[in-house]
Design a protein around this motif. Structure first.
Motif, PDB file in Angstrom:
ATOM      1  N   LYS A 294       0.836  -1.108   0.155  1.00 12.45           N
ATOM      2  CA  LYS A 294      -0.155   0.184  -0.051  1.00 12.45           C
ATOM      3  C   LYS A 294       0.963   1.119  -0.154  1.00 12.45           C
ATOM      4  N   LEU A 295       2.281   1.081   0.294  1.00 12.66           N
ATOM      5  CA  LEU A 295       2.908   2.257   0.351  1.00 12.66           C
ATOM      6  C   LEU A 295       2.932   3.317  -0.920  1.00 12.66           C
ATOM      7  N   ASP A 296       2.927   2.955  -1.967  1.00 14.80           N
ATOM      8  CA  ASP A 296       2.822   3.551  -3.206  1.00 14.80           C
ATOM      9  C   ASP A 296       1.496   4.518  -3.170  1.00 14.80           C
ATOM     10  N   SER A 297       0.306   3.878  -3.085  1.00 18.04           N
ATOM     11  CA  SER A 297      -0.879   4.381  -2.988  1.00 18.04           C
ATOM     12  C   SER A 297      -0.784   5.492  -2.001  1.00 18.04           C
ATOM     13  N   ILE A 298      -0.388   5.237  -0.671  1.00 18.40           N
ATOM     14  CA  ILE A 298      -0.306   6.023   0.457  1.00 18.40           C
ATOM     15  C   ILE A 298       0.447   7.252  -0.030  1.00 18.40           C
ATOM     16  N   CYS A 299       1.522   7.251  -0.557  1.00 19.28           N
ATOM     17  CA  CYS A 299       2.557   8.502  -1.119  1.00 19.28           C
ATOM     18  C   CYS A 299       1.902   9.114  -1.994  1.00 19.28           C
ATOM     19  N   ILE A 300       1.370   8.657  -3.069  1.00 22.17           N
ATOM     20  CA  ILE A 300       0.688   9.349  -4.168  1.00 22.17           C
ATOM     21  C   ILE A 300      -0.491  10.194  -3.686  1.00 22.17           C
ATOM     22  N   GLY A 301      -1.378   9.380  -2.612  1.00 17.96           N
ATOM     23  CA  GLY A 301      -2.432  10.215  -2.041  1.00 17.96           C
ATOM     24  C   GLY A 301      -1.999  11.149  -1.205  1.00 17.96           C
ATOM     25  N   LEU A 302      -0.898  11.138  -0.585  1.00 13.98           N
ATOM     26  CA  LEU A 302      -0.499  12.358   0.325  1.00 13.98           C
ATOM     27  C   LEU A 302       0.058  13.498  -0.524  1.00 13.98           C
ATOM     28  N   HIS A 303       0.646  12.953  -1.570  1.00 13.38           N
ATOM     29  CA  HIS A 303       1.348  14.127  -2.508  1.00 13.38           C
ATOM     30  C   HIS A 303       0.094  14.963  -3.102  1.00 13.38           C
ATOM     31  N   GLU A 304      -0.995  14.268  -3.232  1.00 12.95           N
ATOM     32  CA  GLU A 304      -2.104  14.828  -4.183  1.00 12.95           C
ATOM     33  C   GLU A 304      -2.787  15.793  -2.744  1.00 12.95           C
ATOM     34  N   ILE A 305      -3.000  15.447  -1.563  1.00 11.50           N
ATOM     35  CA  ILE A 305      -3.171  16.336  -0.558  1.00 11.50           C
ATOM     36  C   ILE A 305      -2.175  17.408  -0.070  1.00 11.50           C
ATOM     37  N   PHE A 306      -0.965  17.303  -0.207  1.00 10.25           N
ATOM     38  CA  PHE A 306       0.131  18.181   0.165  1.00 10.25           C
ATOM     39  C   PHE A 306       1.057  18.320  -0.834  1.00 10.25           C
ATOM     40  N   PRO A 307       0.601  19.032  -2.053  1.00 13.45           N
ATOM     41  CA  PRO A 307       1.533  19.031  -3.096  1.00 13.45           C
ATOM     42  C   PRO A 307       2.837  19.656  -2.791  1.00 13.45           C
ATOM     43  N   GLU A 308       3.016  20.118  -1.488  1.00 13.30           N
ATOM     44  CA  GLU A 308       4.670  20.840  -1.280  1.00 13.30           C
ATOM     45  C   GLU A 308       5.646  19.717  -1.136  1.00 13.30           C
ATOM     46  N   MET A 309       5.218  18.436  -0.985  1.00 21.22           N
ATOM     47  CA  MET A 309       6.026  17.294  -0.810  1.00 21.22           C
ATOM     48  C   MET A 309       5.789  16.149  -2.282  1.00 21.22           C
ATOM     49  N   THR A 310       6.558  15.755  -2.840  1.00 26.22           N
ATOM     50  CA  THR A 310       6.491  14.698  -3.582  1.00 26.22           C
ATOM     51  C   THR A 310       6.352  13.627  -3.058  1.00 26.22           C
ATOM     52  N   ALA A 311       5.625  12.529  -4.085  1.00 23.60           N
ATOM     53  CA  ALA A 311       5.357  11.202  -3.731  1.00 23.60           C
ATOM     54  C   ALA A 311       6.416  10.352  -3.165  1.00 23.60           C
ATOM     55  N   GLU A 312       7.657  10.599  -3.867  1.00 21.14           N
ATOM     56  CA  GLU A 312       8.912   9.883  -3.389  1.00 21.14           C
ATOM     57  C   GLU A 312       9.371  10.564  -1.933  1.00 21.14           C
ATOM     58  N   GLU A 313       9.338  11.825  -1.838  1.00 23.23           N
ATOM     59  CA  GLU A 313       9.792  12.593  -0.538  1.00 23.23           C
ATOM     60  C   GLU A 313       8.819  11.990   0.451  1.00 23.23           C
TER      61      GLU A 313
ATOM     62  N   HIS B 167      10.204   9.699   3.719  1.00 19.54           N
ATOM     63  CA  HIS B 167      10.109   9.993   5.106  1.00 19.54           C
ATOM     64  C   HIS B 167       9.451   8.935   5.916  1.00 19.54           C
ATOM     65  N   LEU B 168       8.370   8.143   5.311  1.00 16.81           N
ATOM     66  CA  LEU B 168       7.680   7.262   6.192  1.00 16.81           C
ATOM     67  C   LEU B 168       8.657   6.014   6.384  1.00 16.81           C
ATOM     68  N   GLU B 169       9.359   5.949   5.322  1.00 19.54           N
ATOM     69  CA  GLU B 169      10.255   4.546   5.486  1.00 19.54           C
ATOM     70  C   GLU B 169      11.425   4.877   6.354  1.00 19.54           C
ATOM     71  N   GLU B 170      11.801   6.152   6.863  1.00 21.62           N
ATOM     72  CA  GLU B 170      12.777   6.620   7.838  1.00 21.62           C
ATOM     73  C   GLU B 170      12.173   6.125   9.363  1.00 21.62           C
ATOM     74  N   GLY B 171      11.040   6.563   9.322  1.00 20.49           N
ATOM     75  CA  GLY B 171      10.433   6.113  10.660  1.00 20.49           C
ATOM     76  C   GLY B 171      10.035   4.645  10.992  1.00 20.49           C
TER      77      GLY B 171
ATOM     78  N   LEU C 153      -7.240   7.345   3.021  1.00 18.20           N
ATOM     79  CA  LEU C 153      -6.198   6.732   2.139  1.00 18.20           C
ATOM     80  C   LEU C 153      -5.937   5.262   2.435  1.00 18.20           C
ATOM     81  N   PRO C 154      -5.362   4.307   1.657  1.00 17.73           N
ATOM     82  CA  PRO C 154      -5.270   2.944   1.870  1.00 17.73           C
ATOM     83  C   PRO C 154      -4.462   2.623   3.090  1.00 17.73           C
ATOM     84  N   PHE C 155      -4.712   1.717   3.954  1.00 18.04           N
ATOM     85  CA  PHE C 155      -4.072   1.428   5.023  1.00 18.04           C
ATOM     86  C   PHE C 155      -4.266   2.314   6.190  1.00 18.04           C
ATOM     87  N   PHE C 156      -4.235   3.580   5.787  1.00 15.72           N
ATOM     88  CA  PHE C 156      -4.836   4.517   6.963  1.00 15.72           C
ATOM     89  C   PHE C 156      -6.056   4.223   7.640  1.00 15.72           C
ATOM     90  N   ASN C 157      -6.977   3.755   6.504  1.00 12.47           N
ATOM     91  CA  ASN C 157      -8.297   3.629   6.923  1.00 12.47           C
ATOM     92  C   ASN C 157      -8.767   2.382   7.578  1.00 12.47           C
TER      93      ASN C 157
END
Length: 705
Positions: free
Chosen positions: A98-117, A121-125, A158-162
């Motif tokens: 689900k990680l790719d879907s999560i990151c793409i969804g977060l990028h659409e909600i917060f355009p200041e960060m890319t999906a890769e960023e 960030h999440l993998e670091e945690g 978003l997937p996984f978060f729900n």
């Protein structure tokens, strides 16, 4: 003889005792085993089930305008986190899928960060848990700032978060954020919050923080059937609402008028203040604090209206001459004549000058004219002549009339006035009372006064000598009920004799009608204004007056309407270099504020604007007589229809003068075909009115404007 047989009972009793003893020993043994061999295991279990009581924040109270409009209210905001030790992370497969879907969804909600960023960030945690089981990664921030509820709801979908916070580890921390529906309007007075720590920063938010904040509650978290439940121990008590004296319409009017003047090229002000007070109560209806913050932009950075003390300039002359009039050292009719000469007069080794000294000065003028033309020589001559031998009496008089009164405002940052005391023994040059101190002090130098004190003094003159404490809050409201009121406070019942106040009111009206304050007067004759201009050269940040470009403090203080004062007002502008005019700059803003406020209070009845010579009986214009009659009958109006419209049945009607719609309707409903040419009203018709109608007849209508 006993009916019990001991030989049968005793063995049974002993068997029960032995059995209970064995069970007891087993329990004690098990407890000892748990306390020793299984101690570590049960300690871990205890830590998992242990949830101390946690505080619950109440809703912060609202700040309302005088008519109940929201000026500051609390809305929920959220910070979102991930717990990478949640049950869903026992196997990485679900997270990774689900990680790719999560990151793409977060990028659409917060355009200041890319999906890769977001991925990095999440993998670091997550890797902190894999490597070291770091406790901090149970509260890993998904986004760095607070978000509103709508954004939080989107992220939660978003997937996984729900999947819920206990399984996915996605959770939030809720805050009470302050929302100001009117933006920066009266921002420094209403107050600002430190968002990250939910702490008041300034203004009413800070002064009434304990009342607005309410009281925290307590909840106990307990795990029941594999779910953690919140059990309320002490419910939170929401904060009270405070009702201010601010009038949103007046505040907006004052802010726009002040900003418009400050931005003019020949003004280019770096600081501006405007205060509007209600004369009878001292209610502050508007308070504007504008400062240049860079790139030509202005904002409410500091509450200068209550904190910026400076030499007030010529608006102080009113206090000086009020003292002299009230003490009776000059006639109460202001007829005392002062010889100002050509506008230059030596006073104890220094030259006092009037603003028109290059044009020959004012020669001989009386006390009233001294204020009308703002003569420095006239004011300082009177004060120096009658108080030069005992200047302490003049200082006492200033305190008596209230210009140096400590207003004890409920706003943090208020700075009380500094009125010089007579001190000839100090070694501090800034406090030493020299021979020149008195004449220069009389015209607004050698003192430090904030605008709120000046307008309070002028408000007392308008209020027939009664000095009111500026009021910012009228009451506290909780659940729709008033729990505390703040009535108007009288600081001084009388600042001067009634006849002295009446004389000063008249003089201040003349300052506007025939003196230097003309530009502050309204452009219509609907009401009159009274007030005084002030133009002072002020010290720079190093305490000097002649380093670089000269700075000026321009002000106009007064009240309106002059014959029955309802509002007092002060406008102050700080600028660099010439031109500099208190009346021509601050006075213009004062006039716009006064005109705007008075225009809002004008209420007219229809009978007030009715012309006695006009005919009030309505007459229907050319058109359908039946429709006009129906409308007038429905409205209960006795009117008249246009003459010449009655036609015999079966004849062509007269439609001249009608609009196209009415004319066509009248003809076609009688079976006549119509051709229309032109636009406007019917000027002619091809079929004469009154002619018998022939089936299929055609009538041509000529229209013109």
């Amino acid at each position: 003889m006993s009916k019990f047989k001991n030989e049968k009972v005793i063995p049974r009793y002993m068997a029960i005792v032995v059995m209970l003893t064995v069970v007891g020993l087993a329990i004690i043994g098990k407890a000892l085993y748990i306390m020793t061999a299984e101690k570590d295991y049960w300690t871990v279990v205890q830590e998992k089930l242990k949830h101390d009581s946690i505080p619950v924040k109440p809703n912060r109270g609202n700040i309302l305008s005088c008519d109940g409009q929201l000026m500051a209210s609390s809305i929920p905001e959220y910070r979102i986190f991930m717990d990478f030790q949640a049950s869903a992370f026992e196997s990485d497969s679900l997270w990774l899928s689900k990680l790719d879907s999560i990151c793409i969804g977060l990028h659409e909600i917060f355009p200041e960060m890319t999906a890769e960023e977001f991925r990095l960030h999440l993998e670091e945690g997550r890797h902190k848990v894999l490597k070291s089981g770091a406790k901090g990664s149970r509260h890993w921030p998904v986004w760095k700032r607070r978000i509103n509820y709508n954004t939080y709801a989107e992220v939660k979908k978003l997937p996984f978060f729900n999947m819920g916070k206990y399984k996915s580890g996605f959770h939030c921390e809720e805050f009470n954020a302050r929302n100001r529906p009117f933006g920066s309007l009266a921002q420094r007075t209403v107050g600002v919050m430190f968002g990250e720590i939910d702490s008041a920063r300034c203004g009413l938010e800070l002064s009434f923080d304990s009342l607005l904040r309410g009281q925290n509650g307590l909840v106990h978290r307990q795990k029941v059937l594999n779910k953690v439940m919140n059990i309320t121990e002490v419910p939170p008590i929401d904060g009270a609402d405070i009702v201010t004296t601010i009038d949103v319409t007046m505040q907006d009017l004052a802010e726009r008028a002040l900003l418009e003047e400050m931005k003019l090229p020949d003004v280019n002000a770096d600081l501006g203040v405007a205060i509007v007070m209600e004369v009878a109560t001292g209610d502050v209806k508007a308070i504007v604090n504008m400062a240049k913050v860079g790139d030509g932009q202005y904002a409410e950075a500091i509450n200068s209206a209550i904190s910026y003390r400076c030499e007030p300039g010529s608006v102080f002359k009113v206090a000086s001459l009020l003292v002299a009039l009230d003490d009776g050292v000059i006639p109460g009719d202001t007829s005392y004549v002062i010889h100002t000469g050509s506008g230059v007069m030596e006073m104890h080794g220094r030259f006092m000058k009037d603003h028109n000294w290059r044009r020959g000065g004012y020669q001989d003028i009386n006390v009233a004219r001294t204020l009308e033309v703002s003569s420095n020589i006239g004011t300082s001559y009177v004060i120096d002549k009658f108080y030069g031998g005992h200047p302490e009496k003049y200082v006492e008089g200033l305190r008596r009339v209230g210009i140096g009164e400590d207003l004890k405002l409920p706003l943090v940052g208020y700075r009380r006035p500094l009125i010089r005391d007579v001190d000839t023994k100090t070694t501090d040059r800034s406090k030493y009372w020299s021979k020149t101190t008195l004449p220069w002090m009389s015209i607004g130098y050698e003192t430090q006064i904030a605008p709120i004190n000046t307008v309070t003094f002028y408000n007392a003159i308008a209020n027939n000598g009664r000095m009111m404490q500026p009021r910012f809050v009228t009451k506290l409201v909780k659940d729709g009920e008033t729990i505390r009121e703040f009535p108007p406070v009288v600081l001084k019942e009388r600042i001067a004799k009634p006849e002295t106040i009446t004389m000063m009111q008249t003089v201040l009206e003349h300052v506007v009608s025939q003196g230097l304050g003309r530009k502050a007067g309204p452009r219509s004759k609907a009401f009159k204004v009274a007030g005084k201009t002030g133009t002072a050269q002020i010290a720079d940040e190093h305490g000097g007056y002649h380093s670089g470009v000269t700075r000026y403090w321009l002000s106009f203080a007064g009240f309106f309407p002059a014959d029955a004062p309802k509002y007092s007002c002060i406008v102050c502008i700080r600028k660099r270099g010439l031109p500099a005019s208190g009346g021509g700059m601050s006075g213009v803003v004062f006039r716009q504020i006064a005109e705007g406020i008075m225009a809002q209070s004008v209420k007219r009845l229809a009978s007030d604007v009715r012309d006695s010579t006009s005919n009030l009986t309505p007459a229907a214009k050319v058109g359908s007589e039946e429709a006009a009659t129906y409308v007038m009958n429905s409205l209960g109006v006795k009117g008249t229809t246009s003459p010449g419209r009655t036609t015999a049945k079966g004849t062509v009607p007269d439609v001249t003068g009608m609009g196209a719609r009415d004319a066509v309707y009248e003809l076609e409903r009688r079976g006549i075909k119509v051709m229309v040419y032109g636009r406007g009203k019917v000027k002619s018709q091809s079929l004469p009115a009154g002619k018998p109608i022939v089936a299929g007849a055609l009538c041509e209508l000529r229209l013109d404007i």
